[in-house]
Structure formats: C-alpha cells, structure tokens
Design a protein around this motif. Structure first.
Motif, PDB file in Angstrom:
ATOM      1  N   VAL A   1       0.850  -1.187   0.000  1.00  0.00           N
ATOM      2  CA  VAL A   1       0.000   0.000   0.000  1.00  0.00           C
ATOM      3  C   VAL A   1       0.888   1.241   0.000  1.00  0.00           C
ATOM      4  O   VAL A   1       1.716   1.411   0.893  1.00  0.00           O
ATOM      5  N   VAL A   2       0.703   2.083  -1.004  1.00  0.00           N
ATOM      6  CA  VAL A   2       1.460   3.316  -1.141  1.00  0.00           C
ATOM      7  C   VAL A   2       0.594   4.474  -0.648  1.00  0.00           C
ATOM      8  O   VAL A   2      -0.527   4.652  -1.114  1.00  0.00           O
ATOM      9  N   GLU A   3       1.113   5.244   0.304  1.00  0.00           N
ATOM     10  CA  GLU A   3       0.427   6.452   0.781  1.00  0.00           C
ATOM     11  C   GLU A   3       0.855   7.614  -0.099  1.00  0.00           C
ATOM     12  O   GLU A   3       2.018   7.997  -0.084  1.00  0.00           O
ATOM     13  N   GLU A   4      -0.057   8.164  -0.862  1.00  0.00           N
ATOM     14  CA  GLU A   4       0.226   9.339  -1.686  1.00  0.00           C
ATOM     15  C   GLU A   4      -0.764  10.409  -1.274  1.00  0.00           C
ATOM     16  O   GLU A   4      -1.849  10.517  -1.829  1.00  0.00           O
ATOM     17  N   ALA A   5      -0.392  11.170  -0.263  1.00  0.00           N
ATOM     18  CA  ALA A   5      -1.324  12.104   0.353  1.00  0.00           C
ATOM     19  C   ALA A   5      -0.699  13.481   0.503  1.00  0.00           C
ATOM     20  O   ALA A   5       0.507  13.605   0.682  1.00  0.00           O
ATOM     21  N   LEU A   6      -1.549  14.498   0.447  1.00  0.00           N
ATOM     22  CA  LEU A   6      -1.085  15.877   0.538  1.00  0.00           C
ATOM     23  C   LEU A   6      -2.137  16.719   1.252  1.00  0.00           C
ATOM     24  O   LEU A   6      -3.315  16.719   0.854  1.00  0.00           O
ATOM     25  N   ASN A   7      -1.712  17.415   2.287  1.00  0.00           N
ATOM     26  CA  ASN A   7      -2.630  18.306   2.995  1.00  0.00           C
ATOM     27  C   ASN A   7      -3.127  19.394   2.053  1.00  0.00           C
ATOM     28  O   ASN A   7      -2.350  19.994   1.322  1.00  0.00           O
ATOM     29  N   GLY A   8      -4.431  19.630   2.048  1.00  0.00           N
ATOM     30  CA  GLY A   8      -5.028  20.671   1.221  1.00  0.00           C
ATOM     31  C   GLY A   8      -5.402  20.238  -0.181  1.00  0.00           C
ATOM     32  O   GLY A   8      -5.964  21.023  -0.942  1.00  0.00           O
ATOM     33  N   ARG A   9      -5.107  18.997  -0.567  1.00  0.00           N
ATOM     34  CA  ARG A   9      -5.400  18.544  -1.937  1.00  0.00           C
ATOM     35  C   ARG A   9      -6.903  18.594  -2.202  1.00  0.00           C
ATOM     36  O   ARG A   9      -7.712  18.207  -1.371  1.00  0.00           O
ATOM     37  N   THR A  10      -7.277  19.109  -3.365  1.00  0.00           N
ATOM     38  CA  THR A  10      -8.670  19.179  -3.804  1.00  0.00           C
ATOM     39  C   THR A  10      -8.887  18.196  -4.954  1.00  0.00           C
ATOM     40  O   THR A  10      -7.929  17.605  -5.457  1.00  0.00           O
ATOM     41  N   THR A  11     -10.129  18.071  -5.392  1.00  0.00           N
ATOM     42  CA  THR A  11     -10.398  17.190  -6.531  1.00  0.00           C
ATOM     43  C   THR A  11      -9.925  17.836  -7.829  1.00  0.00           C
ATOM     44  O   THR A  11      -9.114  17.260  -8.550  1.00  0.00           O
ATOM     45  N   ILE A  12     -10.418  19.046  -8.124  1.00  0.00           N
ATOM     46  CA  ILE A  12     -10.101  19.703  -9.398  1.00  0.00           C
ATOM     47  C   ILE A  12      -9.841  21.201  -9.254  1.00  0.00           C
ATOM     48  O   ILE A  12      -9.754  21.923 -10.241  1.00  0.00           O
ATOM     49  N   LEU A  13      -9.715  21.687  -8.042  1.00  0.00           N
ATOM     50  CA  LEU A  13      -9.641  23.129  -7.812  1.00  0.00           C
ATOM     51  C   LEU A  13      -8.222  23.592  -7.489  1.00  0.00           C
ATOM     52  O   LEU A  13      -7.482  22.901  -6.798  1.00  0.00           O
ATOM     53  N   ASP A  14      -7.873  24.768  -7.993  1.00  0.00           N
ATOM     54  CA  ASP A  14      -6.619  25.421  -7.631  1.00  0.00           C
ATOM     55  C   ASP A  14      -6.919  26.324  -6.448  1.00  0.00           C
ATOM     56  O   ASP A  14      -7.756  27.216  -6.531  1.00  0.00           O
ATOM     57  N   ASP A  15      -6.230  26.098  -5.339  1.00  0.00           N
ATOM     58  CA  ASP A  15      -6.482  26.866  -4.124  1.00  0.00           C
ATOM     59  C   ASP A  15      -5.542  28.069  -4.078  1.00  0.00           C
ATOM     60  O   ASP A  15      -4.325  27.897  -3.981  1.00  0.00           O
ATOM     61  N   PRO A  16      -6.089  29.291  -4.136  1.00  0.00           N
ATOM     62  CA  PRO A  16      -5.232  30.483  -4.144  1.00  0.00           C
ATOM     63  C   PRO A  16      -4.469  30.698  -2.836  1.00  0.00           C
ATOM     64  O   PRO A  16      -3.501  31.455  -2.815  1.00  0.00           O
ATOM     65  N   PHE A  17      -4.880  30.034  -1.772  1.00  0.00           N
ATOM     66  CA  PHE A  17      -4.199  30.179  -0.487  1.00  0.00           C
ATOM     67  C   PHE A  17      -3.139  29.108  -0.244  1.00  0.00           C
ATOM     68  O   PHE A  17      -2.443  29.140   0.766  1.00  0.00           O
ATOM     69  N   MET A  18      -3.039  28.160  -1.145  1.00  0.00           N
ATOM     70  CA  MET A  18      -2.040  27.082  -1.022  1.00  0.00           C
ATOM     71  C   MET A  18      -1.031  27.257  -2.158  1.00  0.00           C
ATOM     72  O   MET A  18      -1.061  26.540  -3.150  1.00  0.00           O
ATOM     73  N   ASN A  19      -0.143  28.228  -2.022  1.00  0.00           N
ATOM     74  CA  ASN A  19       0.764  28.524  -3.120  1.00  0.00           C
ATOM     75  C   ASN A  19       2.145  27.883  -2.985  1.00  0.00           C
ATOM     76  O   ASN A  19       3.004  28.083  -3.825  1.00  0.00           O
ATOM     77  N   GLU A  20       2.360  27.085  -1.945  1.00  0.00           N
ATOM     78  CA  GLU A  20       3.644  26.386  -1.790  1.00  0.00           C
ATOM     79  C   GLU A  20       3.772  25.207  -2.751  1.00  0.00           C
ATOM     80  O   GLU A  20       4.869  24.847  -3.148  1.00  0.00           O
ATOM     81  N   TYR A  21       2.646  24.588  -3.081  1.00  0.00           N
ATOM     82  CA  TYR A  21       2.649  23.414  -3.943  1.00  0.00           C
ATOM     83  C   TYR A  21       1.298  23.283  -4.626  1.00  0.00           C
ATOM     84  O   TYR A  21       0.324  23.911  -4.238  1.00  0.00           O
ATOM     85  N   ASP A  22       1.236  22.449  -5.658  1.00  0.00           N
ATOM     86  CA  ASP A  22       0.016  22.237  -6.431  1.00  0.00           C
ATOM     87  C   ASP A  22      -0.914  21.292  -5.673  1.00  0.00           C
ATOM     88  O   ASP A  22      -0.579  20.128  -5.455  1.00  0.00           O
ATOM     89  N   CYS A  23      -2.061  21.803  -5.268  1.00  0.00           N
ATOM     90  CA  CYS A  23      -3.029  21.002  -4.507  1.00  0.00           C
ATOM     91  C   CYS A  23      -4.139  20.431  -5.384  1.00  0.00           C
ATOM     92  O   CYS A  23      -5.025  19.751  -4.881  1.00  0.00           O
ATOM     93  N   ASN A  24      -4.122  20.704  -6.661  1.00  0.00           N
ATOM     94  CA  ASN A  24      -5.162  20.255  -7.575  1.00  0.00           C
ATOM     95  C   ASN A  24      -4.939  18.775  -7.889  1.00  0.00           C
ATOM     96  O   ASN A  24      -3.987  18.411  -8.579  1.00  0.00           O
ATOM     97  N   GLY A  25      -5.830  17.927  -7.384  1.00  0.00           N
ATOM     98  CA  GLY A  25      -5.691  16.495  -7.583  1.00  0.00           C
ATOM     99  C   GLY A  25      -5.731  16.071  -9.030  1.00  0.00           C
ATOM    100  O   GLY A  25      -5.032  15.132  -9.430  1.00  0.00           O
ATOM    101  N   ARG A  26      -6.521  16.749  -9.837  1.00  0.00           N
ATOM    102  CA  ARG A  26      -6.632  16.396 -11.256  1.00  0.00           C
ATOM    103  C   ARG A  26      -5.314  16.618 -11.979  1.00  0.00           C
ATOM    104  O   ARG A  26      -4.928  15.810 -12.821  1.00  0.00           O
TER     105      ARG A  26
END
Length: 130
Positions: free
Chosen positions: A73-98
């Motif tokens: 089992v591989v854990e591939e997880a990221l705090n703040g990750r969304t389904t398809i949205l770009d979060d303007p407040f999460m600019n350290e890394y890409d949180c868009n799951g798509r």
C-alpha cells in the motif's frame, strides 16, 4: 488487464516503456488529502507545525495491516489537496488532484488499484461551492 509479468506499452510508441514486476504482490495507491496523510487536528502542537497520526493509525497503514502479506500500500497524500480546484491560499505546492494525479500514477507504476479519497477541501468557504 495485462498480467503482472508482461510489459505494458503506452499507446504512444515513443513513450517510455514500463515493465511490471514479476512477483504477485498487489500494489495499491491511496491518493488523497490530509485525511489520507493522517493530519491530527486534535493533538496540540507548536504553532505552524503539523501533527501526523502514527504509522499504525493512518488509514492506508491500517488497510495494509488488514490486507497482510501479498499487498503493498502506497500512501500518496497531501494536505489541502482538492479534486479539481486550484487553491489560491495554497501557493507552496500544487493542490489540484486532477493536475497532479497523472504524474503520481506514472511514478508509482505498476499499480493494481488506486483508491481516491478527495473532496473534503473542496468544501472550503472561499471556493463558494456549497
């Protein structure tokens, strides 16, 4: 679906060839947000620090233990990750799951199953989706 010992060739002949492993281990990728990462919102910690549940408490690790030998089992997880949205407040890394999913799937090959656990962060007030 190709057997575990076959070579998988992408449709694009110029693309890199990925070779499946010869063992019978079933590989599962848990792709998710802070719930998959194991974010612990209940235990106090220093300001700005993140508290993570232990190896035996995070659900992908619980899944791995329940499945037992023969599964990876591989854990591939990221705090703040969304389904398809770009979060303007999460600019350290890409949180868009798509946008990040294709590269992650490629880097984790071969996989037999992908479990996607996303959507919690899509309910943030600033997205105005509810």
């Amino acid at each position: 679906q190709p057997s575990r010992s076959t070579t998988v060739r992408p449709a694009d002949a110029a693309a890199e060839t990925a070779t499946a492993t010869d063992d019978e281990t079933i590989r599962i990728c848990c792709y998710g947000d802070s719930n998959t990462w194991g974010y612990d919102a209940f235990t106090p910690c220093e300001p700005g620090a993140l508290r993570r549940f232990g190896e035996t408490e995070r659900w992908p690790r619980v899944l791995a233990a329940a499945l037992g030998p023969g599964y990876s089992v591989v854990e591939e997880a990221l705090n703040g990750r969304t389904t398809i949205l770009d979060d303007p407040f999460m600019n350290e890394y890409d949180c868009n799951g798509r946008t990040t999913l294709p590269a992650i799937l490629h880097s984790q090959k071969p996989l037999d199953l992908v479990i996607i656990m996303l959507g919690t962060n899509d309910t943030k007030h600033h997205f105005n989706l509810l």
